[in-house]
Motif scaffolding. Structure first.
Motif, short mmCIF file in Angstrom:
data_model
loop_
_atom_site.label_atom_id
_atom_site.label_comp_id
_atom_site.label_asym_id
_atom_site.label_seq_id
_atom_site.Cartn_x
_atom_site.Cartn_y
_atom_site.Cartn_z
N MET A 154 -15.27 -1.17 8.80
CA MET A 154 -14.63 -1.35 7.49
C MET A 154 -15.51 -0.72 6.40
N ASP A 155 -16.80 -0.95 6.52
CA ASP A 155 -17.73 -0.41 5.52
C ASP A 155 -17.71 1.12 5.53
N ARG A 156 -17.67 1.69 6.72
CA ARG A 156 -17.62 3.16 6.84
C ARG A 156 -16.28 3.69 6.32
N PHE A 157 -15.20 2.97 6.64
CA PHE A 157 -13.88 3.37 6.18
C PHE A 157 -13.82 3.40 4.65
N ALA A 158 -14.47 2.45 4.01
CA ALA A 158 -14.48 2.39 2.54
C ALA A 158 -15.09 3.66 1.94
N LYS A 159 -16.07 4.23 2.61
CA LYS A 159 -16.72 5.45 2.11
C LYS A 159 -15.80 6.67 2.21
N GLN A 160 -14.72 6.52 2.99
CA GLN A 160 -13.76 7.61 3.17
C GLN A 160 -12.47 7.38 2.38
N SER A 161 -12.41 6.27 1.65
CA SER A 161 -11.15 5.82 1.07
C SER A 161 -11.27 5.51 -0.41
N MET A 162 -10.14 5.08 -0.99
CA MET A 162 -10.17 4.42 -2.29
C MET A 162 -10.09 2.92 -2.03
N LEU A 163 -11.04 2.18 -2.59
CA LEU A 163 -11.10 0.73 -2.45
C LEU A 163 -10.57 0.10 -3.73
N PHE A 164 -9.68 -0.88 -3.57
CA PHE A 164 -9.10 -1.59 -4.72
C PHE A 164 -9.78 -2.95 -4.88
N THR A 165 -10.27 -3.19 -6.08
CA THR A 165 -10.95 -4.46 -6.36
C THR A 165 -9.97 -5.56 -6.76
N ASP A 166 -8.78 -5.17 -7.25
CA ASP A 166 -7.81 -6.14 -7.76
C ASP A 166 -6.46 -5.98 -7.06
N ALA A 167 -6.52 -5.98 -5.73
CA ALA A 167 -5.29 -5.90 -4.93
C ALA A 167 -4.82 -7.31 -4.60
N TYR A 168 -3.50 -7.48 -4.58
CA TYR A 168 -2.92 -8.80 -4.37
C TYR A 168 -1.97 -8.82 -3.19
N ALA A 169 -1.85 -9.99 -2.59
CA ALA A 169 -0.82 -10.31 -1.61
C ALA A 169 -0.24 -11.66 -2.03
N HIS A 170 0.80 -12.09 -1.36
CA HIS A 170 1.32 -13.44 -1.61
C HIS A 170 0.34 -14.44 -0.99
N PRO A 171 0.30 -15.68 -1.45
CA PRO A 171 -0.62 -16.65 -0.86
C PRO A 171 -0.35 -17.00 0.60
N LEU A 172 0.84 -16.64 1.11
CA LEU A 172 1.14 -16.86 2.53
C LEU A 172 1.76 -15.61 3.14
N CYS A 173 1.72 -15.55 4.48
CA CYS A 173 1.93 -14.26 5.15
C CYS A 173 3.36 -13.74 5.18
N SER A 174 4.36 -14.53 5.56
CA SER A 174 5.73 -14.01 5.69
C SER A 174 6.22 -13.34 4.41
N PRO A 175 6.01 -13.93 3.23
CA PRO A 175 6.44 -13.25 2.01
C PRO A 175 5.78 -11.89 1.81
N THR A 176 4.48 -11.80 2.10
CA THR A 176 3.78 -10.51 1.96
C THR A 176 4.37 -9.48 2.91
N ARG A 177 4.61 -9.86 4.14
CA ARG A 177 5.13 -8.94 5.15
C ARG A 177 6.51 -8.42 4.75
N ALA A 178 7.35 -9.33 4.24
CA ALA A 178 8.67 -8.92 3.78
C ALA A 178 8.57 -7.98 2.58
N SER A 179 7.62 -8.23 1.70
CA SER A 179 7.44 -7.37 0.52
C SER A 179 6.95 -5.98 0.92
N ILE A 180 6.09 -5.90 1.93
CA ILE A 180 5.62 -4.60 2.41
C ILE A 180 6.80 -3.76 2.88
N LEU A 181 7.69 -4.38 3.65
CA LEU A 181 8.78 -3.63 4.26
C LEU A 181 9.96 -3.36 3.32
N THR A 182 10.04 -4.10 2.20
CA THR A 182 11.18 -3.93 1.30
C THR A 182 10.81 -3.43 -0.09
#
Length: 583
Positions: free
Chosen positions: A55-83
């Motif tokens: 993960m640390d190496r991947f960060a050096k190859q990527s853009m890292l977001f400090t203020d990224a959000y998900a829903h507090p529980l998983c099913s809502p986040t997964r549905a939001s990703i796909l829709t």
């Protein structure tokens, strides 16, 4: 929107792709989603205890977001990703994707509530609406090979499995709140079809060698998918079960972390450290395969988590755990936890407040890193406020594909941010969570306002306002000091509720603030589940039929017992196991 219209929209998208000349050098897409990984659960995000070199190496190859959000529980986040939609719009508002679908036409609001409850809360949908056009639908119809590998948690029945939402291949098992049958190690006990009276997970995950770790198996299946489609554009949706409960781990890793001390003094669970190491190795193997095949420059690779880290499970004093005694199916897991983790929760999100299933930052701020060599500056960082709803429009933008007509997208393309050419245009980001300790929050710039639907013993203040730039731990409530800011953010929430169709809690018509429930009679000295099964199991087959459950019906409330039996009979086979009796 009905299924016919949905199919017409997908066909039209395929036609438009030809006009866009989309067949030339289409970038691949990999979405590597970790379950329950907190914002502080990697070295690159600040942990001094967990070891995550890939993960640390991947960060050096990527853009890292400090203020990224998900829903507090998983099913809502997964549905939001796909829709690309907020949970308040797609309707999955809690982690209920493993529960049976309610009959069509069932009201979302309950008919009533106890007289001491002031509000009626709408229930969540338990599956992703099949009429929605998913990200996989769009990519599949535009020449992509699409595959889903791992946790789904967006529907229990076969008509709500990944194959029905645009994924041409899959490797999964349902129900999926955690690994198949709660087994991190093979045999997983998955069958392809469920026969009457059969228990256990259903899907196409097959057993590997005894002791095989599911995190490793998903990695191998994903690598095979990449190799098989290396000459075609592909979308790999790799959703790991780790690091969700029941926290299966490799002891050879765990025992090494048990010797380690966090210099920050915050994280000290060797089981979580072990599981994160396995997930990190999975990431490293997938990245290595992409590099080996020469696909890195033409692959958009997203690393993300579905919600904040879990800080509430397995704590001392948990009454549910206290009831688990020798002989209970979960007893070995609890003993293993006590051996290695002792009184520790799964993780610690400090300096963030709270964790999974809570609306404070620890519950919804998560790691997000995106790599696309030549398009995204390696080792860059962004403080833009981004979320699950943004992945759908971002990928369509990056792949030069049109958004499907008739499908509402709440998110915004963050491609300008990724390429360093622009910023987010939306006014604010919202989190809708009408469950457990129900609340809605809005984030605008450094300010975050939480509006609770009713006071709670842990959180008596209905309104909380924080300046996250100065107070990332959400300790200093500014609501009384900044009334104008509160009014503006409150107005934004009202607009969000109206725009997305959020089902706001309703007043309970039978609510009586002075009503007190009748004092409970002293509990009878009831037998343990083991003794109850032994006594009532007349044919000694290890199950209780309803007749055996009731025993002598004379003078008993049989209709109430029938409801009780039905609630415990999780798979509806008309028989209760010891595990079901213990729940």
């Amino acid at each position: 929107m009905n299924s016919l219209l949905r199919n017409l929209l997908i066909v039209s998208l395929g036609s438009l792709s030809v006009l866009h000349g989309a067949n030339a050098q289409k970038p691949n897409v990999v979405l590597f989603l970790v379950d329950d990984m907190g914002w502080m659960d990697s070295g690159v995000y600040g942990s001094k205890y967990y070891e995550t070199p890939h993960m640390d190496r991947f960060a050096k190859q990527s853009m890292l977001f400090t203020d990224a959000y998900a829903h507090p529980l998983c099913s809502p986040t997964r549905a939001s990703i796909l829709t690309g939609q907020y949970p308040s719009r797609h309707g999955i508002t809690t982690a209920s994707g493993h529960l049976p679908a309610r009959p069509e036409g069932t009201a979302r609001y309950p008919k009533g509530a106890p007289r001491d409850k002031p509000l009626l809360y709408a229930s969540s949908k338990n599956f992703l609406d099949p009429d929605l056009v998913t990200l996989a639908d769009v990519l599949s119809e535009n020449g992509y090979v699409t595959g889903h590998y791992g946790k789904w948690h967006l529907g229990l029945a076969p008509e709500h499995w990944p194959e029905e939402y645009g994924f041409q291949s899959s490797f999964h098992a349902q129900p999926s709140p955690g690994p198949p049958g709660s087994n991190y190690f093979s045999p997983y006990g998955v069958t392809q079809t469920r026969k009457p009276g059969q228990k256990g997970p259903v899907g196409n995950i097959t057993d590997g060698p005894e002791g095989e770790y599911i995190t490793d198996r998903l990695t191998e299946e994903s690598i095979a998918f990449i190799e098989a489609n290396k000459n075609k554009p592909f979308f790999l949706n790799l959703w790991q079960y780790g690091v969700h409960g029941p926290w299966g781990h490799k002891e050879e890793y765990t025992q090494e972390f048990a010797k380690k001390t966090d210099p920050r003094g915050e994280q000290r669970n060797p089981i979580m450290a072990s599981m994160l190491k396995s997930v990190d190795q999975s990431l490293g193997r997938v990245l290595a395969k992409i590099d080996e095949l020469g696909l890195a420059k033409n692959t958009i690779f997203i690393f993300y988590s579905d919600n904040g880290g879990n800080v509430h499970s397995n704590l001392p004093g948990d009454q549910k755990i206290a009831k688990i005694k020798p002989g209970h199916p979960r007893y070995p897991q609890i003993e293993d936890w006590r051996k290695w983790a002792g009184p520790e929760p799964p993780t610690n999100n400090a300096p963030l407040r709270e964790g999974k299933a809570r609306i404070h930052e620890g519950g919804q701020r998560v790691p997000l890193m995106v790599r696309w060599p030549g398009r995204i500056k390696a080792g860059s960082t962004s403080a833009e406020i981004v979320a699950a709803i943004d992945l759908y429009p971002t990928l369509l933008d990056a792949l030069d594909l049109p958004q499907p007509k008739g499908h509402t997208i709440d998110g915004e393309s963050i491609l300008p941010v990724l390429e360093g050419k622009g910023s987010i245009k939306r006014k604010a980001y919202f989190t809708w969570f009408p469950h457990l300790i129900g609340a809605v929050s809005v984030r605008q710039g450094p300010y975050k306002l939480i509006r609770r639907f009713e006071p709670h013993a842990q959180f008596p203040e209905i309104i909380e306002l924080y300046d996250l730039k100065k107070d990332i731990g959400e300790r200093n409530n500014l609501a009384d000091k900044m009334p104008d800011r509160v009014r503006k953010l409150q107005a934004l929430i009202d607009g969000f509720v109206k725009k997305t169709g959020a089902l706001y809690p309703k007043p309970n018509p039978t609510y009586d603030p002075d009503w007190k429930p009748a004092a409970k009679k002293p509990a009878a000295n009831r037998p343990s589940p083991e003794d109850f099964l032994r006594k009532r199991d007349k044919d000694k087959d290890g199950f209780l039929t309803f007749k055996e459950y009731v025993g002598n019906p004379e003078g008993r409330d049989v209709p109430a017992l029938k409801k009780q039996f039905g609630r415990r009979d999780g798979n509806g086979d008309g028989k209760l196991t010891l595990a079901e009796l213990s729940n």
